[in-house]
Every structure is written in C-alpha cells, then in structure tokens.
Design a protein around this motif. Sequence first.
Motif, PDB file in Angstrom:
ATOM      1  N   GLY A 301      -1.138   8.550  10.595  1.00  0.00           N
ATOM      2  CA  GLY A 301      -1.596   8.936  11.929  1.00  0.00           C
ATOM      3  C   GLY A 301      -0.567   9.745  12.691  1.00  0.00           C
ATOM      4  O   GLY A 301      -0.436   9.586  13.907  1.00  0.00           O
ATOM      5  N   MET A 302       0.161  10.643  12.015  1.00  0.00           N
ATOM      6  CA  MET A 302       1.234  11.410  12.649  1.00  0.00           C
ATOM      7  C   MET A 302       0.727  12.152  13.882  1.00  0.00           C
ATOM      8  O   MET A 302      -0.330  12.779  13.869  1.00  0.00           O
ATOM      9  N   GLY A 303       1.504  12.068  14.961  1.00  0.00           N
ATOM     10  CA  GLY A 303       1.199  12.787  16.181  1.00  0.00           C
ATOM     11  C   GLY A 303       0.165  12.124  17.055  1.00  0.00           C
ATOM     12  O   GLY A 303      -0.205  12.668  18.096  1.00  0.00           O
ATOM     13  N   SER A 304      -0.304  10.942  16.653  1.00  0.00           N
ATOM     14  CA  SER A 304      -1.328  10.240  17.423  1.00  0.00           C
ATOM     15  C   SER A 304      -0.733   8.996  18.074  1.00  0.00           C
ATOM     16  O   SER A 304       0.305   8.490  17.636  1.00  0.00           O
ATOM     17  N   PRO A 305      -1.391   8.456  19.103  1.00  0.00           N
ATOM     18  CA  PRO A 305      -0.898   7.219  19.723  1.00  0.00           C
ATOM     19  C   PRO A 305      -0.915   6.024  18.776  1.00  0.00           C
ATOM     20  O   PRO A 305      -0.252   5.021  19.044  1.00  0.00           O
ATOM     21  N   THR A 306      -1.671   6.128  17.685  1.00  0.00           N
ATOM     22  CA  THR A 306      -1.787   5.003  16.756  1.00  0.00           C
ATOM     23  C   THR A 306      -0.929   5.176  15.508  1.00  0.00           C
ATOM     24  O   THR A 306      -1.139   4.467  14.519  1.00  0.00           O
ATOM     25  N   VAL A 307       0.054   6.086  15.522  1.00  0.00           N
ATOM     26  CA  VAL A 307       0.908   6.251  14.352  1.00  0.00           C
ATOM     27  C   VAL A 307       1.661   4.950  14.084  1.00  0.00           C
ATOM     28  O   VAL A 307       2.248   4.352  14.984  1.00  0.00           O
ATOM     29  N   ARG A 308       1.615   4.502  12.832  1.00  0.00           N
ATOM     30  CA  ARG A 308       2.214   3.229  12.459  1.00  0.00           C
ATOM     31  C   ARG A 308       2.863   3.350  11.080  1.00  0.00           C
ATOM     32  O   ARG A 308       2.460   4.162  10.248  1.00  0.00           O
ATOM     33  N   ALA A 309       3.860   2.490  10.852  1.00  0.00           N
ATOM     34  CA  ALA A 309       4.446   2.372   9.521  1.00  0.00           C
ATOM     35  C   ALA A 309       3.504   1.595   8.619  1.00  0.00           C
ATOM     36  O   ALA A 309       2.800   0.683   9.067  1.00  0.00           O
ATOM     37  N   GLU A 310       3.506   1.951   7.350  1.00  0.00           N
ATOM     38  CA  GLU A 310       2.619   1.333   6.363  1.00  0.00           C
ATOM     39  C   GLU A 310       3.409   1.105   5.084  1.00  0.00           C
ATOM     40  O   GLU A 310       4.139   1.988   4.629  1.00  0.00           O
ATOM     41  N   PHE A 311       3.261  -0.072   4.502  1.00  0.00           N
ATOM     42  CA  PHE A 311       4.001  -0.421   3.297  1.00  0.00           C
ATOM     43  C   PHE A 311       3.088  -0.433   2.078  1.00  0.00           C
ATOM     44  O   PHE A 311       1.922  -0.845   2.150  1.00  0.00           O
ATOM     45  N   HIS A 312       3.647   0.014   0.953  1.00  0.00           N
ATOM     46  CA  HIS A 312       2.999  -0.066  -0.347  1.00  0.00           C
ATOM     47  C   HIS A 312       4.024  -0.585  -1.342  1.00  0.00           C
ATOM     48  O   HIS A 312       5.230  -0.302  -1.223  1.00  0.00           O
ATOM     49  N   GLU A 313       3.565  -1.339  -2.337  1.00  0.00           N
ATOM     50  CA  GLU A 313       4.458  -1.727  -3.420  1.00  0.00           C
ATOM     51  C   GLU A 313       4.460  -0.625  -4.472  1.00  0.00           C
ATOM     52  O   GLU A 313       3.436   0.037  -4.704  1.00  0.00           O
ATOM     53  N   VAL A 314       5.604  -0.422  -5.110  1.00  0.00           N
ATOM     54  CA  VAL A 314       5.761   0.671  -6.063  1.00  0.00           C
ATOM     55  C   VAL A 314       6.294   0.124  -7.378  1.00  0.00           C
ATOM     56  O   VAL A 314       7.206  -0.713  -7.399  1.00  0.00           O
ATOM     57  N   HIS A 315       5.707   0.600  -8.468  1.00  0.00           N
ATOM     58  CA  HIS A 315       6.204   0.286  -9.806  1.00  0.00           C
ATOM     59  C   HIS A 315       6.770   1.569 -10.400  1.00  0.00           C
ATOM     60  O   HIS A 315       6.078   2.591 -10.483  1.00  0.00           O
ATOM     61  N   LEU A 316       8.036   1.516 -10.799  1.00  0.00           N
ATOM     62  CA  LEU A 316       8.723   2.683 -11.349  1.00  0.00           C
ATOM     63  C   LEU A 316       8.850   2.564 -12.859  1.00  0.00           C
ATOM     64  O   LEU A 316       9.266   1.525 -13.383  1.00  0.00           O
ATOM     65  N   THR A 317       8.494   3.631 -13.570  1.00  0.00           N
ATOM     66  CA  THR A 317       8.696   3.727 -15.009  1.00  0.00           C
ATOM     67  C   THR A 317       9.545   4.969 -15.272  1.00  0.00           C
ATOM     68  O   THR A 317       9.864   5.719 -14.345  1.00  0.00           O
ATOM     69  N   PRO A 318       9.932   5.222 -16.522  1.00  0.00           N
ATOM     70  CA  PRO A 318      10.757   6.404 -16.785  1.00  0.00           C
ATOM     71  C   PRO A 318      10.148   7.726 -16.347  1.00  0.00           C
ATOM     72  O   PRO A 318      10.887   8.694 -16.130  1.00  0.00           O
ATOM     73  N   GLU A 319       8.798   7.795 -16.189  1.00  0.00           N
ATOM     74  CA  GLU A 319       8.179   9.071 -15.815  1.00  0.00           C
ATOM     75  C   GLU A 319       7.140   8.932 -14.711  1.00  0.00           C
ATOM     76  O   GLU A 319       6.454   9.908 -14.403  1.00  0.00           O
ATOM     77  N   GLU A 320       7.000   7.757 -14.110  1.00  0.00           N
ATOM     78  CA  GLU A 320       5.931   7.568 -13.142  1.00  0.00           C
ATOM     79  C   GLU A 320       6.388   6.800 -11.914  1.00  0.00           C
ATOM     80  O   GLU A 320       7.281   5.950 -11.990  1.00  0.00           O
ATOM     81  N   VAL A 321       5.752   7.131 -10.791  1.00  0.00           N
ATOM     82  CA  VAL A 321       5.850   6.359  -9.567  1.00  0.00           C
ATOM     83  C   VAL A 321       4.419   5.894  -9.255  1.00  0.00           C
ATOM     84  O   VAL A 321       3.570   6.697  -8.876  1.00  0.00           O
ATOM     85  N   ALA A 322       4.164   4.620  -9.472  1.00  0.00           N
ATOM     86  CA  ALA A 322       2.813   4.066  -9.304  1.00  0.00           C
ATOM     87  C   ALA A 322       2.760   3.224  -8.037  1.00  0.00           C
ATOM     88  O   ALA A 322       3.565   2.315  -7.859  1.00  0.00           O
ATOM     89  N   VAL A 323       1.799   3.538  -7.163  1.00  0.00           N
ATOM     90  CA  VAL A 323       1.667   2.873  -5.868  1.00  0.00           C
ATOM     91  C   VAL A 323       0.578   1.811  -5.945  1.00  0.00           C
ATOM     92  O   VAL A 323      -0.521   2.068  -6.458  1.00  0.00           O
ATOM     93  N   ARG A 324       0.893   0.628  -5.398  1.00  0.00           N
ATOM     94  CA  ARG A 324      -0.024  -0.496  -5.413  1.00  0.00           C
ATOM     95  C   ARG A 324      -0.160  -1.036  -3.983  1.00  0.00           C
ATOM     96  O   ARG A 324       0.723  -0.820  -3.147  1.00  0.00           O
ATOM     97  N   PRO A 325      -1.220  -1.799  -3.710  1.00  0.00           N
ATOM     98  CA  PRO A 325      -1.341  -2.411  -2.386  1.00  0.00           C
ATOM     99  C   PRO A 325      -0.185  -3.373  -2.112  1.00  0.00           C
ATOM    100  O   PRO A 325       0.307  -4.046  -3.006  1.00  0.00           O
ATOM    101  N   TRP A 326       0.215  -3.423  -0.851  1.00  0.00           N
ATOM    102  CA  TRP A 326       1.295  -4.313  -0.439  1.00  0.00           C
ATOM    103  C   TRP A 326       0.726  -5.690  -0.118  1.00  0.00           C
ATOM    104  O   TRP A 326      -0.279  -5.814   0.562  1.00  0.00           O
ATOM    105  N   GLU A 327       1.371  -6.720  -0.644  1.00  0.00           N
ATOM    106  CA  GLU A 327       0.971  -8.095  -0.360  1.00  0.00           C
ATOM    107  C   GLU A 327       2.066  -8.777   0.451  1.00  0.00           C
ATOM    108  O   GLU A 327       3.211  -8.860   0.018  1.00  0.00           O
ATOM    109  N   TRP A 328       1.694  -9.259   1.638  1.00  0.00           N
ATOM    110  CA  TRP A 328       2.658  -9.926   2.503  1.00  0.00           C
ATOM    111  C   TRP A 328       2.899 -11.357   2.010  1.00  0.00           C
ATOM    112  O   TRP A 328       2.018 -11.988   1.466  1.00  0.00           O
TER     113      TRP A 328
END
Length: 328
Positions: A301-328
């Motif tokens: 939400g860049m530039g808006s009143p509702t811009v917020r930080a958002e977290f994702h879990e990431v799995h790294l491999t030798p050739e990939e950056v894989a994004v997964r939902p964040w679990e609190w």
Amino acid sequence: MADDDLRVPLDALPVHDPFVLPVAHDGTYRLYQGVAGDPAGVEVRHSRDLRTWSAPRRVFSVPDGAWADPTCSPWAPEVHEWRGRYHLMTTLHQPATALPLVRQGGTEFRLQSADARWRLDPAARGTVVAVADDPDGPFALVDPTGPVPPADFMTLDGTLVTDRDGDPWMVYAHEWVQLLDGTVEAVPLQPDLSRAAGAPVHLFRGSEASWQSERTPGATALAPYVTDGPQLRRLPGGALACLWSSYRAQGAEYVQTWALSRSGDLTGPWEQREVLVGGDAGHGMLFDTFDGRTALVLHRGMGSPTVRAEFHEVHLTPEEVAVRPWEW
C-alpha cells in the motif's frame, strides 16, 4: 527496554521501506523508519516478537550545513553492524540542486507524473553513511559534503554487501527519473565504509526483468522502468540473490521481484527471476529470526494511509527464493 514499553501493534503502524535488524545481545528486533520534521531524521522502534512495537526514538537527524535539505525525510534507512560499530545507510535529498535533464541522443526529456500534477526533473539524491557505537544511536553523518555514490547520479536505497573476498560494497538503485531505464549499480567502499573506494559498476537494468515483456508502452508515452530497494543475500552454496522492486501493469502495480547471480559474484552475470510478491507490495529485505526462520518483510500500500509492513517466511535453496505464508 521493558516489555511493557511495547504497545503499538504491527497492523496499526504505518511503515514504508521496512528494515529489521535483529540484535542478538538483547534479543530484540529494531525497525528503522525515516521521519519528517525540521530537522528530518530516522527513528527506531523495538520489538521482541515482531507483532508489537515500542514508541519511536530518534536516532539520527539530518544536520544543518550538510549537502542535503534537513527538512526532507530520509528514505529507506537501514543499519548494519560492521567491524564492531553500527552503520546507518539512508537516502537524503536536495531538491534545490538540479541535475541535468534526461537526454537520449539529441533529444532532451522533461518527465512529469502520470496525472500531470508535477514535473519529475532530476535533483540531488543519494545514500549517506552515519555511524554509532550502538544500534540505538545516536548516529553521526560521516561525510557532510555529499552521498557515497557519485553526486551527479540521482540514486537511492543504498545497502551494504560484501563480495567473495569480504570487501564491502554499496549496492543502490539509479533513478529512472535520470535514466528512463533505471539500473541497479554497486560501488566499492573504503574498509571503514566512510566513502567510495572506486568507480561504480553496472549490475542490471529495470527493463531486464523477466516479466517486463507483459508491458506495452503507449504510442505517446515512454514506459519508465523503475529500480527500487535492492537487498542482497548469499544463498546456500554461494550464489547471490538480489531482491529489488519495480512496477508492472503499466506502472499500476508495485511488485517484489529478484535476480540471481549463479556465480556468486557481485558483478554477475545477473539472471532475472519471477515476481515474489505482487499486489502493490515491495521494497523487501531478508533477515533471520531468533527462532531460526528466514523472514521477508516488505510494505504493502505504498503512498497510502494504510501502508503497512507485511511478513512472509522464506525458504532458500542454492538457486531459489521461495516465499511462504507467515505463521505467527
């Protein structure tokens, strides 16, 4: 910092260009943000769980007498521990110092916003370094005379990375406002990070993004290729990933994308990969949590009143950056 000082929930906290620094000695995360004022500056908030944050504390102010306008809010502050000290990198501005207009061949371009409300003439902008003995500052500007990248480049979002020899570099975005086709570049740093130690090198252009073929410029308008928010991470096995952000869908959607240097060399060659997170989200960075996860934090939400930080879990491999939902 006592736990009862933590009182601002993440979903109530406006955040642009988030940068989170885990500080092991006190088990606390720091979130740095640029703030307006006279002087403008940088603030930090603390958290033990990433969900609830302390009140802000000023850690840096743009000093009078420096090259930058002290009333312009710094962009994209981030703090790195280097050789026992903490180094703040943030982008400052001086709108009163004009830079040359965009030229291609014999043609000079004057750019303006999509709604024609303002011109986008190049002006002085670049990343500086300030230093402190503590991640909570206060940070003192190392060189008040100019940014680390060349002063005649309109640049932003400088970040620290080390090459295969352990030598420090600043990687930054070179504005599309000055180039039309924005770039990501790198400049070697002195061992104390105080200033450049050599000439910049080109890494890649915004138009090289693998998904840019979806975009067709209009007959009367150039398609700007934005480069924004580079952040680098060494992958298992030694390859180098560069997170960066741009726009797709004719400039209407901000996205988090990435590139890969299979060789592990900062100079590449760089292979552009797919969008990691879309839907007006980007300017992300990776960090390791105290519970052993790798997190991607970005803003939505860049530039808006509702811009917020958002977290994702990431799995790294030798050739990939894989994004997964964040679990609190």
